[in-house]
Design a protein around this motif. Structure first.
Motif, PDB file in Angstrom:
ATOM      1  N   LEU A 455      49.765  28.553  50.057  1.00  0.00           N
ATOM      2  CA  LEU A 455      50.529  29.829  50.520  1.00  0.00           C
ATOM      3  C   LEU A 455      51.227  28.452  52.349  1.00  0.00           C
ATOM      4  O   LEU A 455      52.494  29.330  52.415  1.00  0.00           O
ATOM      5  N   THR A 456      50.295  27.330  52.577  1.00  0.00           N
ATOM      6  CA  THR A 456      51.164  26.625  53.340  1.00  0.00           C
ATOM      7  C   THR A 456      53.006  25.644  52.951  1.00  0.00           C
ATOM      8  O   THR A 456      53.182  25.909  53.315  1.00  0.00           O
ATOM      9  N   CYS A 458      54.420  27.264  50.704  1.00  0.00           N
ATOM     10  CA  CYS A 458      55.220  28.242  49.987  1.00  0.00           C
ATOM     11  C   CYS A 458      56.112  28.353  51.577  1.00  0.00           C
ATOM     12  O   CYS A 458      57.348  28.493  51.667  1.00  0.00           O
ATOM     13  N   VAL A 465      56.285  35.407  50.379  1.00  0.00           N
ATOM     14  CA  VAL A 465      55.433  36.260  49.502  1.00  0.00           C
ATOM     15  C   VAL A 465      54.865  37.388  48.920  1.00  0.00           C
ATOM     16  O   VAL A 465      55.331  38.058  50.376  1.00  0.00           O
ATOM     17  N   LEU A 484      50.553  38.148  57.988  1.00  0.00           N
ATOM     18  CA  LEU A 484      51.130  36.874  57.431  1.00  0.00           C
ATOM     19  C   LEU A 484      52.588  38.051  58.855  1.00  0.00           C
ATOM     20  O   LEU A 484      52.993  36.978  59.298  1.00  0.00           O
ATOM     21  N   ALA A 498      56.735  38.159  54.633  1.00  0.00           N
ATOM     22  CA  ALA A 498      56.063  38.907  53.349  1.00  0.00           C
ATOM     23  C   ALA A 498      56.016  40.166  53.173  1.00  0.00           C
ATOM     24  O   ALA A 498      56.604  40.874  54.140  1.00  0.00           O
ATOM     25  N   ILE A 534      55.653  33.142  46.052  1.00  0.00           N
ATOM     26  CA  ILE A 534      53.976  33.786  45.834  1.00  0.00           C
ATOM     27  C   ILE A 534      53.687  34.687  45.313  1.00  0.00           C
ATOM     28  O   ILE A 534      54.625  35.874  46.399  1.00  0.00           O
ATOM     29  N   PHE A 536      50.682  37.572  45.090  1.00  0.00           N
ATOM     30  CA  PHE A 536      49.497  37.354  45.525  1.00  0.00           C
ATOM     31  C   PHE A 536      49.108  38.666  45.238  1.00  0.00           C
ATOM     32  O   PHE A 536      49.467  39.921  45.611  1.00  0.00           O
ATOM     33  N   LEU A 605      45.712  29.619  57.379  1.00  0.00           N
ATOM     34  CA  LEU A 605      46.827  29.069  57.559  1.00  0.00           C
ATOM     35  C   LEU A 605      47.567  29.105  58.288  1.00  0.00           C
ATOM     36  O   LEU A 605      48.671  28.167  58.836  1.00  0.00           O
TER      37      LEU A 605
END
Length: 645
Positions: A455-456, A458, A465, A484, A498, A534, A536, A605
């Motif tokens: 995630l970091t 990304c 995300v 987020l 996100a 990503i 999730f 994160l």
């Protein structure tokens, strides 16, 4: 460990101590023994009541810690075929009642296995009000359909089963077909049925190098080997395999059939009628020289037979569940099985093997030939098989599911005072949560760290995300997005891109109504997802169809997938780049850990993306010189710079 509950198992003809492979020794023996062993690991005290059939055995055997085998006098102290045992069940009940009344602590419940054990449990419930659950393992109505007049059980079996269905507190179906049969033939209430499958032990069955396994068993390293393993009775359909072998022999593909099982340690047609029948048939079909009958074998060598085989075959007329396909797949051997009962539940057709009709040697021969002719297909199915059984069918997972059912029964048990039950339930709930946290800490740490790192990366590359889930998992997905886009612990930080795919109710309801709910997330991934983004995914079961379709779409779009699940991970595990599987089968425990994992990832994160910037600034001030930023996020002057800052 504090004892959670005392449970009485009844398994009148199938003792965990029995040697497997005989007429009355098979899956039920394994089921009772493995379930007792794994429940003991979870704090239960288990007494297994089974018929005393050997005068050399003591009445009570302390088998393993927290598990005793209690031999109950019921008829002569010698082997009696299970079809002849019903008249002895009254004596079994009376002697079991006497034993219970002499015990210092009561049993919270009874788990009966097979219809005669369930009859005993129902009659004990009448006397002592001890609740009971039942696993039938086989149903008389289904057996009668397939065996007709060859069924040697007493005619009253079906009426006994109907009584048990009415009086049991819960009924454990081993697969969806088992549940359907209970409802169709016995008018069982769906609310009383819980589907809990059989399992395998990964410490006992696991991949072994094929050449090594063949060396151990003295089998030819270069032969194509097909394995049939299990009880040698007509309904297991071993004759179907012999006939299929005769059809394969007409091709250019040489095959060796290895048959494990029977009444004797070495296959003896004079002592074992079924072995004699099969050998005669093989002689008539012209394939006797291509079959190796090895007889009955101890469990500690079975893994070598599974691993030595190229293909495992099992084509019974019917099968309530069937443990051997699980054991074969655990050893990395694809299965060609009959499309019946539990086999069509455990074997994924076209992925971990093939399903064929019973009584169809032509279809069986065709599928065996296809597999043996394609080594790359065999290898692909081997990987799928290992992954599937470890994700869905370990005895640890079965015991977790059974534990939840037991707790549901025990908390309402009339044996205990209501206030005592309430406090015990509260204690158990905390104990289970603590145990799940401890197990998760050991298992999930590296996956959580990998998810935070992905995630970091990304967000550092200005990617986004997408998050999805159903029900409670939908709430968790929106919770994650809120952390987020908003913030978790750090104030005044930049927003992170996100999107919760559960939030657009107009799109979800329109697409579900017009097209289907299975694609509500996949459609949004198709619209919003880009390479490097990503997806999730939250799911307590790992089996949600709309989540799996979304993951497949994300793979097609070259996105990364993070799966946060439980209950073994299910099919989601096949598509996840990072697979975080909470080691529990309890939905509430899984959801509790999902929240903890979510918060832990958010904290990592924010530390990775933002707190280190503050540390860097402080270092700049203290050292009195500027640290030059590298556009690739490399170390400069010993300090790592994230490109998102």
């Amino acid at each position: 460990m504090k004892t959670r509950h005392r449970i009485a198992f009844i398994s009148e003809h199938a003792s965990p101590l029995a040697t497997l492979g005989g007429v009355d020794s098979g899956g039920q023996n394994v089921y009772v023994g493995e379930l007792a062993r794994h429940l003991a690991d979870r704090g239960y005290a288990i007494d297994v009541f089974t018929r005393w059939d050997n005068k050399q055995l003591p009445q009570i055997i302390n088998w393993i810690p927290q598990v005793r085998i209690i031999h109950v006098k019921a008829g002569p102290l010698e082997f009696v075929e299970k079809e002849q045992l019903l008249p002895y069940m009254r004596e079994f009940r009376e002697n079991m009642l006497s034993f219970i009344e002499q015990e210092p602590q009561p049993y919270a419940m009874i788990h009966a296995n097979f219809f005669m054990s369930a009859l005993v449990a129902a009659e004990i419930k009448e006397v002592l009000q001890i609740p009971f659950a039942v696993t039938f393992h086989a149903l008389g109505c289904v057996r009668k359909i397939h065996q007709g007049d060859n069924d040697r059980f007493p005619a009253e079996r079906i009426e006994i089963e109907k009584r048990v269905v009415r009086e049991a507190d819960y009924i454990i179906a081993e697969c969806p077909q088992d549940e359907a049969d209970l409802i169709q033939y016995y008018n069982a209430s769906p609310e009383k049925i819980s589907i809990i499958p059989c399992g395998f032990n990964p410490q006992e069955f696991y991949p072994i190098d094929k050449l090594l396994a063949r060396m151990v068993l003295n089998l030819d390293a270069n032969e194509n080997i097909v394995l049939q393993l299990g009880r040698m009775v007509p309904r297991k359909g071993v004759d179907n395999v012999v006939k299929a072998l005769a059809k394969i022999r007409k091709t250019d593909l040489p095959v060796r059939l290895v048959i494990v099982g029977g009444e004797t340690d070495t296959a003896d047609p004079l002592l074992d009628k079924e072995i004699g029948r099969l050998q005669k048939m093989a002689q008539e079909e012209g394939v006797l020289d291509s079959i190796l009958f090895v007889g009955r074998k101890n469990r500690d060598v079975l893994k070598y037979y599974y691993a030595a085989a190229d293909v495992f075959v099992t084509t019974p007329w019917y099968e309530p569940f069937g443990i051997t396909p699980l054991e074969a797949m655990a050893c990395g051997t694809p299965v060609v099985g009959a499309n019946v009962g539990g086999i069509k539940y455990s074997v994924r057709d076209g992925e971990t093997g093939y399903l064929v009709p019973p009584h169809d040697p032509d279809a069986l021969a065709q599928k065996i030939y296809e597999l043996l002719s394609d080594t790359s297909l065999l290898e692909w199915m081997k990987r799928n098989a290992i992954k599937r059984v470890n994700a869905m069918f370990t005895w640890a997972q079965v015991a977790d599911k059974m534990s939840l059912l037991y707790d549901r029964i025990c908390v309402t048990s009339p044996v205990k005072d209501p206030d005592e039950r309430d406090y015990e339930f509260i204690d158990d709930a905390f104990d289970q949560a603590i145990e799940t946290i401890k197990r998760s800490k050991k298992i999930l740490a590296s996956s959580i760290q990998e998810a935070a790192a992905l995630l970091t990366e990304c967000f550092s590359k200005n990617k986004k995300v997408l998050v999805c889930g159903n029900g409670g998992s939908a709430a968790e997905s929106q919770h994650l997005v809120a952390e987020l886009v908003g913030r978790f612990e750090l104030p005044n930080r930049k927003a992170l891109p996100a999107i919760a795919l559960t939030a657009d109710t107009s799109l979800i309801t329109a697409w579900a109504n017009d097209i289907g709910y299975e694609d509500v997330f996949a459609r949004q991934v198709e619209a919003h997802g880009r390479k490097g983004d990503i997806l999730f995914c939250f799911s307590t079961s790992g089996q949600s169809a709309n989540i799996i379709r979304a993951m497949k779409t994300s793979v097609d779009k070259q996105m990364y997938c993070i799966a946060l699940s439980g209950k073994g991970g299910g099919e989601m595990s096949q598509y996840a780049h990072i697979d975080i599987v909470v080691p529990s089968n309890s939905t509430q425990r899984i959801q509790e850990m999902h929240l903890h994992v979510l918060h832990t990832i958010c904290s990592l994160l924010e530390t990775n993306l933002f707190s280190r910037q503050n540390i860097t600034k402080e270092l700049v001030k203290e050292n009195g010189h500027a640290i030059k930023k590298n556009g690739n996020g490399k170390h400069v002057n010993g300090v790592h710079q994230q490109s998102i800052i």
